[in-house]
Motif scaffolding. Structure first.
Motif, PDB file in Angstrom:
ATOM      1  N   ARG A   1      30.583   6.117 -49.886  1.00 23.64           N
ATOM      2  CA  ARG A   1      31.765   5.617 -49.180  1.00 23.64           C
ATOM      3  C   ARG A   1      31.360   4.945 -47.879  1.00 23.64           C
ATOM      4  NH1 ARG A   1      36.973   9.143 -49.787  1.00 23.64           N
ATOM      5  NH2 ARG A   1      36.696   9.887 -51.903  1.00 23.64           N
ATOM      6  N   THR A   2      32.178   4.014 -47.433  1.00 24.30           N
ATOM      7  CA  THR A   2      31.909   3.356 -46.154  1.00 24.30           C
ATOM      8  C   THR A   2      32.224   4.323 -45.018  1.00 24.30           C
ATOM      9  OG1 THR A   2      34.140   2.446 -46.079  1.00 24.30           O
ATOM     10  CG2 THR A   2      32.435   1.076 -47.061  1.00 24.30           C
ATOM     11  N   ARG A   3      31.636   4.085 -43.877  1.00 28.84           N
ATOM     12  CA  ARG A   3      31.835   4.961 -42.723  1.00 28.84           C
ATOM     13  C   ARG A   3      32.933   4.456 -41.803  1.00 28.84           C
ATOM     14  NH1 ARG A   3      25.420   5.455 -42.030  1.00 28.84           N
ATOM     15  NH2 ARG A   3      25.113   6.744 -43.866  1.00 28.84           N
ATOM     16  N   ILE A   4      33.632   3.413 -42.218  1.00 34.42           N
ATOM     17  CA  ILE A   4      34.701   2.839 -41.414  1.00 34.42           C
ATOM     18  C   ILE A   4      35.990   3.614 -41.670  1.00 34.42           C
ATOM     19  CG2 ILE A   4      36.089   0.781 -41.006  1.00 34.42           C
ATOM     20  CD1 ILE A   4      33.656  -0.849 -41.965  1.00 34.42           C
ATOM     21  N   ILE A   5      36.650   4.024 -40.605  1.00 40.42           N
ATOM     22  CA  ILE A   5      37.907   4.758 -40.719  1.00 40.42           C
ATOM     23  C   ILE A   5      39.047   3.794 -40.439  1.00 40.42           C
ATOM     24  CG2 ILE A   5      39.294   6.628 -39.785  1.00 40.42           C
ATOM     25  CD1 ILE A   5      36.654   7.983 -38.993  1.00 40.42           C
ATOM     26  N   LYS A   6      39.993   3.724 -41.356  1.00 37.95           N
ATOM     27  CA  LYS A   6      41.142   2.836 -41.189  1.00 37.95           C
ATOM     28  C   LYS A   6      42.337   3.638 -40.680  1.00 37.95           C
ATOM     29  CE  LYS A   6      39.914  -0.256 -44.951  1.00 37.95           C
ATOM     30  NZ  LYS A   6      40.356  -0.832 -46.222  1.00 37.95           N
ATOM     31  N   GLU A   7      43.059   3.060 -39.748  1.00 33.77           N
ATOM     32  CA  GLU A   7      44.292   3.690 -39.258  1.00 33.77           C
ATOM     33  C   GLU A   7      45.467   2.946 -39.855  1.00 33.77           C
ATOM     34  OE1 GLU A   7      45.168   4.574 -35.167  1.00 33.77           O
ATOM     35  OE2 GLU A   7      43.046   4.968 -34.792  1.00 33.77           O
ATOM     36  N   VAL A   8      46.396   3.706 -40.417  1.00 33.65           N
ATOM     37  CA  VAL A   8      47.591   3.122 -41.018  1.00 33.65           C
ATOM     38  C   VAL A   8      48.799   3.704 -40.321  1.00 33.65           C
ATOM     39  CG1 VAL A   8      48.878   2.838 -43.152  1.00 33.65           C
ATOM     40  CG2 VAL A   8      46.387   2.948 -43.223  1.00 33.65           C
ATOM     41  N   LYS A   9      49.675   2.833 -39.838  1.00 34.32           N
ATOM     42  CA  LYS A   9      50.888   3.294 -39.160  1.00 34.32           C
ATOM     43  C   LYS A   9      51.928   3.697 -40.192  1.00 34.32           C
ATOM     44  CE  LYS A   9      50.513   0.660 -34.908  1.00 34.32           C
ATOM     45  NZ  LYS A   9      51.211  -0.271 -34.008  1.00 34.32           N
ATOM     46  N   ALA A  10      52.610   4.816 -39.921  1.00 37.43           N
ATOM     47  CA  ALA A  10      53.684   5.271 -40.797  1.00 37.43           C
ATOM     48  C   ALA A  10      54.921   4.436 -40.519  1.00 37.43           C
ATOM     49  CB  ALA A  10      53.961   6.735 -40.550  1.00 37.43           C
ATOM     50  N   ARG A  11      55.696   4.211 -41.527  1.00 38.33           N
ATOM     51  CA  ARG A  11      56.934   3.425 -41.340  1.00 38.33           C
ATOM     52  C   ARG A  11      58.079   4.301 -40.981  1.00 38.33           C
ATOM     53  NH1 ARG A  11      57.015  -1.055 -46.082  1.00 38.33           N
ATOM     54  NH2 ARG A  11      54.827  -1.549 -45.982  1.00 38.33           N
TER      55      ARG A  11
END
Length: 46
Positions: free
Chosen positions: A36-46
Motif C-alpha cells: 500500500r502507498t504511505r500517503i494518507i488521504k483526508e476526506v471531508k464528511a458531507r
C-alpha cells in the motif's frame, strides 16, 4: 512509485526492477504482493 514484496524471500522490489516480468529477480518466485502507498488521504464528511 509502486513497490512489491516477494512472498518467498521478503525483499522489497520496485516496479523499475521488475520491468515487464512478473517474478522476483532475486529468487524467481512468481507471487508478489503489492504494498500500500504511505500517503494518507483526508476526506471531508458531507
Amino acid at each position: 512509485m509502486v513497490e512489491y514484496k516477494c512472498s518467498n524471500c521478503g525483499r522489497i522490489i520496485t516496479q523499475d526492477e521488475l520491468g515487464m516480468k512478473a517474478k522476483c529477480p532475486y529468487c524467481s518466485n512468481k507471487l508478489l504482493i503489492k504494498l500500500r502507498t504511505r500517503i494518507i488521504k483526508e476526506v471531508k464528511a458531507r
